[in-house]
Write a protein that holds these residues in place. Structure first.
Motif, PDB file in Angstrom:
ATOM      1  N   LEU A 114       0.855  -1.178   0.000  1.00 59.70           N
ATOM      2  CA  LEU A 114       0.000   0.000   0.000  1.00 59.70           C
ATOM      3  C   LEU A 114       0.896   1.234   0.000  1.00 59.70           C
ATOM      4  CD1 LEU A 114      -1.735  -2.366   1.303  1.00 59.70           C
ATOM      5  CD2 LEU A 114      -3.089  -0.558   2.355  1.00 59.70           C
ATOM      6  N   PRO A 142      -0.596   5.286   2.284  1.00 61.25           N
ATOM      7  CA  PRO A 142      -1.898   5.164   2.945  1.00 61.25           C
ATOM      8  C   PRO A 142      -2.088   6.243   4.010  1.00 61.25           C
ATOM      9  CG  PRO A 142      -0.376   3.570   3.869  1.00 61.25           C
ATOM     10  CD  PRO A 142       0.358   4.264   2.739  1.00 61.25           C
ATOM     11  N   ILE A 169      -4.638   6.748   7.392  1.00 59.40           N
ATOM     12  CA  ILE A 169      -5.645   6.101   8.222  1.00 59.40           C
ATOM     13  C   ILE A 169      -6.053   7.027   9.354  1.00 59.40           C
ATOM     14  CG2 ILE A 169      -4.677   3.837   7.691  1.00 59.40           C
ATOM     15  CD1 ILE A 169      -3.585   3.733  10.517  1.00 59.40           C
ATOM     16  N   ASN A 221     -10.201   3.512  10.220  1.00 61.08           N
ATOM     17  CA  ASN A 221     -10.596   3.655   8.823  1.00 61.08           C
ATOM     18  C   ASN A 221      -9.379   3.950   7.956  1.00 61.08           C
ATOM     19  OD1 ASN A 221     -13.331   5.184  10.208  1.00 61.08           O
ATOM     20  ND2 ASN A 221     -13.641   3.507   8.788  1.00 61.08           N
ATOM     21  N   VAL A 222      -9.279   3.283   6.821  1.00 59.45           N
ATOM     22  CA  VAL A 222      -8.320   3.672   5.784  1.00 59.45           C
ATOM     23  C   VAL A 222      -9.034   4.692   4.915  1.00 59.45           C
ATOM     24  CG1 VAL A 222      -6.905   2.912   3.847  1.00 59.45           C
ATOM     25  CG2 VAL A 222      -7.262   1.380   5.803  1.00 59.45           C
ATOM     26  N   VAL A 264      -5.541   5.721  -0.117  1.00 59.77           N
ATOM     27  CA  VAL A 264      -4.347   4.984  -0.533  1.00 59.77           C
ATOM     28  C   VAL A 264      -3.918   5.538  -1.879  1.00 59.77           C
ATOM     29  CG1 VAL A 264      -3.431   2.754  -1.266  1.00 59.77           C
ATOM     30  CG2 VAL A 264      -4.913   2.859   0.724  1.00 59.77           C
ATOM     31  N   TYR A 272      -8.821  -2.552  -4.407  1.00 58.34           N
ATOM     32  CA  TYR A 272      -8.767  -1.763  -3.177  1.00 58.34           C
ATOM     33  C   TYR A 272     -10.052  -1.865  -2.370  1.00 58.34           C
ATOM     34  CZ  TYR A 272      -8.781   2.410  -0.207  1.00 58.34           C
ATOM     35  OH  TYR A 272      -8.879   3.278   0.846  1.00 58.34           O
ATOM     36  N   GLU A 273     -11.174  -1.802  -3.035  1.00 61.80           N
ATOM     37  CA  GLU A 273     -12.445  -1.888  -2.323  1.00 61.80           C
ATOM     38  C   GLU A 273     -12.625  -3.248  -1.670  1.00 61.80           C
ATOM     39  OE1 GLU A 273     -14.378   0.621  -1.660  1.00 61.80           O
ATOM     40  OE2 GLU A 273     -12.951   1.875  -2.751  1.00 61.80           O
ATOM     41  N   LYS A 329      -9.827  -3.178   1.480  1.00 63.32           N
ATOM     42  CA  LYS A 329      -9.982  -2.173   2.528  1.00 63.32           C
ATOM     43  C   LYS A 329     -10.678  -2.675   3.789  1.00 63.32           C
ATOM     44  CE  LYS A 329     -11.988   2.399   3.351  1.00 63.32           C
ATOM     45  NZ  LYS A 329     -12.749   3.513   2.774  1.00 63.32           N
ATOM     46  N   GLU A 342      -8.742  -2.934   7.487  1.00 65.17           N
ATOM     47  CA  GLU A 342      -9.239  -2.154   8.622  1.00 65.17           C
ATOM     48  C   GLU A 342      -9.576  -3.055   9.805  1.00 65.17           C
ATOM     49  OE1 GLU A 342     -11.364   1.618   6.303  1.00 65.17           O
ATOM     50  OE2 GLU A 342     -12.532  -0.174   6.787  1.00 65.17           O
TER      51      GLU A 342
END
Length: 254
Positions: free
Chosen positions: A152, A155, A157, A183-184, A187, A220-221, A224, A228
């Motif tokens: 990553l 990032p 967060i 929470n991220v 990125v 990524y979705e 994630k 987290e």
């Protein structure tokens, strides 16, 4: 004057981190930040930032494990409904880059035991381990296993809704962790290498890795929520153990 680890120091520390600590190679010094000092928050943030690079090897006194790299037994990423729909299971994961955290924003309410932190990282967060994967990418069915490397880049967060609560034990007040949410929020890029995605077809595996890296936002979705959840669980587990050793009056001295 020196001082034991503060409560939200640990919250910030452990996110940038199995629970067994290796011997530390150096002494770690935490300077006192008194809550009635008008510059308390500035002092607090400075102390957190200064100590982060020293935690690579952990800190056994407060049961902080080695943080960089951090050993994570497993991480599961469940199948989504988009173009990239993969059940990805990672085992024997080593996470590096966590102690490069840079505090962008920090808020602490010392009377309500509440806080918020936003962090970036000067180094990439890298996950290396073994994987198994089933699912599909576009119309291609995947059933692979082998080494994996996920990185990553840049990032950011946040730790929000941090809440502690004092409890009394043997006439001494301690803090318990009631809530925390990680929470991220951003990125810059994800780079990944999943070997042997198509068992017996290395060329197709290489081509799919190229596709995933060119379209990393699709993955990524999927990544994630699992990322987290994993880091949030680490925070909760380590902080709860540490707080059993620190009286409230030492957490936030007047």
């Amino acid at each position: 004057m020196h001082f034991v680890i503060n409560y939200f120091v640990l919250l910030a520390l452990v996110i940038t981190c199995d629970v067994f600590a290796a011997p530390a190679k150096k002494n770690i010094v935490f300077h006192e930040c008194r809550k009635n000092d008008p510059k308390f928050l500035q002092c607090f943030q400075t102390e957190i930032q200064n100590v982060l690079p020293s935690l690579n090897d952990g800190y056994p006194k407060f049961r902080i494990p080695p943080i960089d790299p951090f050993d994570l037994p497993g991480l599961e990423i469940t199948k989504g409904n988009g173009a990239v729909a993969i059940d990805l299971n990672l085992q024997k994961v080593k996470i590096s880059g966590l102690t490069s955290a840079q505090i962008q924003s920090l808020k602490v309410d010392v009377n309500k035991f509440e806080g918020y932190a936003k962090l970036s990282f000067s180094k990439a967060i890298n996950l290396v381990g073994q994987y198994t994967a089933k699912g599909k990418v576009q119309v291609l069915a995947i059933n692979g296993k082998g080494p994996c490397n996920i990185t990553l880049i840049d990032p950011i967060i946040e730790l929000r809704d941090m809440k502690g609560e004092p409890v009394e034990r043997n006439g001494v007040r301690y803090l318990t962790l009631k809530n925390i949410k990680l929470n991220v929020i951003k990125v810059g890029k994800i780079i990944l290498q999943l070997d042997n995605l198509f068992q017996g077809n290395p060329e197709l595996s290489r081509n799919l890795n190229v596709f995933l890296n060119e379209n990393w936002e699709l993955l990524y979705e999927e990544l994630k929520p699992a990322f987290e959840e994993a880091i949030e669980a680490i925070v909760k587990d380590i902080v709860v153990k540490v707080l059993t050793k620190i009286p409230v009056d030492q957490v936030f001295p007047a």
